[in-house]
Write an enzyme that holds these catalytic residues in place. Structure first.
Site, mmCIF file in Angstrom:
data_model
loop_
_atom_site.group_PDB
_atom_site.id
_atom_site.type_symbol
_atom_site.label_atom_id
_atom_site.label_comp_id
_atom_site.label_asym_id
_atom_site.label_seq_id
_atom_site.Cartn_x
_atom_site.Cartn_y
_atom_site.Cartn_z
ATOM 1 C CB THR A 212 -48.368 11.470 19.178
ATOM 2 O OG1 THR A 212 -49.521 11.569 20.285
ATOM 3 C CG2 THR A 212 -49.221 12.162 18.049
ATOM 4 C CB THR A 263 -45.554 14.384 19.306
ATOM 5 O OG1 THR A 263 -45.549 13.439 20.304
ATOM 6 C CG2 THR A 263 -43.998 14.790 19.089
#
Ligand code: ASP
Length: 349
Positions: A212, A263
């Site tokens: 991410t 993340t």
């Protein structure tokens, strides 16, 4: 009696003063070091072994992180807004096949790519988020459009795609998001799922490396912003949505405290309300950004389900202090200060 009341009042005044002094001294210290602007990014965290990363691969990741953060840095340096810096920086990472966002998104169980994104304005607490889109090239642009041009905070799937088209955002065929590395990751997870050698999530974790992307920034006007964009987790199914598009879990920004992008294993970040929790610890407990980030990532998250809450955050506070905290062996990350000094990292130092 009168004396006792007088004595107690005096004591109360003294204790209050002491508390105020403590609060002020902490903030004064930060204020004296207030940066003009500041930016920090991540490209995902995970169990990354140095041995599995060739020098060429490390170089490729580092170069892309640097390219991205320099875009945001230039915007901030020119007096642009933190929201623009966050969006444009994330665009670079979304367009790269290296990260699990936009072009390089991971595959769902059905072999599709479903994107989630969110953005938040620390000045107004306005926010926008999109979930489960399959054709929007840059999901962070959709999140920003939802924030600015719709009366809603979050739109999902076909409805979000219709809105994206109406707003004139770039629409691509789903095949645009195909990458061999993401397909191989899906095949690996499915193979291990069939053999039932390890748990689905153990494999998912290893395969997806949480690529991410996210960005947090403070601009010259004193405004904070944060944004996050992701393809989610490899082999996700049943319309699973992670933390990335959830304001408070994957993204949060508030000018009074900090801007955060998360993340990691999304389910834990949702349960821990990670991004907001860091802000709340600063607001209600007067912790510094570093203390709050450490408490949430190193203590609170791992306390869920015997340490399964893997991942990290990047964040910046209203004085320009930066945090890059993670409990995995690595997190792609970079930061630049107002003097143009750059730091890029992958592994735990
Ligand atoms: N947090 C994301 C999710 O669970 C994954 C990641 O950070 O890579 O969807």
């Amino acid at each position: 009696m009168k004396n006792t009341v007088f004595f107690l009042s005096l004591l109360f005044v003294l204790v209050s003063c002491k508390r105020d002094t403590k609060t002020t001294s902490k903030n004064t210290h930060s204020k004296s070091q207030k940066a003009e602007f500041s930016i920090v990014i991540h490209g995902g965290a995970g169990m990354m072994k140095k041995d599995n990363f060739s020098p060429e691969k490390q170089k490729a990741y580092k170069e892309k992180l640097e390219e991205a953060i320099r875009v945001g840095y230039d915007i901030l340096n020119d007096g642009g807004t933190s929201l623009d810096a966050v969006q444009k920086t994330i665009n670079i990472l979304e367009d790269s096949p290296l990260f699990n966002a936009g072009k390089g998104a991971v595959f769902t169980n059905e072999g599709t790519n479903e994107h989630d994104a969110s953005i938040m304005d620390g000045k107004t607490l306005n926010a926008g988020a999109s979930a489960g889109t399959k054709t929007v090239k840059n999901p962070i642009n959709l999140a920003r459009a939802i924030m600015n041009k719709s009366p809603h905070v979050m739109l999902a799937r076909e409805g979000a795609e219709t809105f994206a088209k109406e707003q004139g955002l770039d629409i691509v065929r789903p095949a645009y998001f195909y990458t061999e590395k993401s397909m191989k990751a899906l095949e690996r997870v499915k193979a291990s799922e069939n053999k039932k050698t390890t748990s689905l999530y153990d494999e998912t974790l290893k395969a997806s490396k949480f690529g991410t992307v996210g960005c947090a920034a403070l601009d010259k006007h004193g405004n904070l912003a944060a944004g996050t964009s992701t393809g989610g987790m490899t082999n996700k199914r049943w319309g699973r949505i992670g933390d990335s598009p959830l304001i408070g879990a994957g993204t949060y920004a508030n000018n009074n405290t900090c801007a955060v992008s998360s993340t990691g294993w999304g389910e834990y970040f949702i349960r821990g309300m990670v991004a907001y929790d860091i802000s709340a610890l600063m607001a209600y407990k007067n912790l510094s950004l570093k203390e709050a980030a450490k408490e949430v990532i190193q203590n609170k998250l791992p306390s869920l389900d015997n340490g399964q809450g893997n991942g990290g955050i990047i964040a910046v506070d209203s004085y320009g202090n930066v945090a890059m905290e993670f409990n995995t062996s690595g997190m792609f990350r970079a930061t630049m200060n107002d003097k143009g000094e750059l730091y890029v990292g992958i592994f735990k130092n």
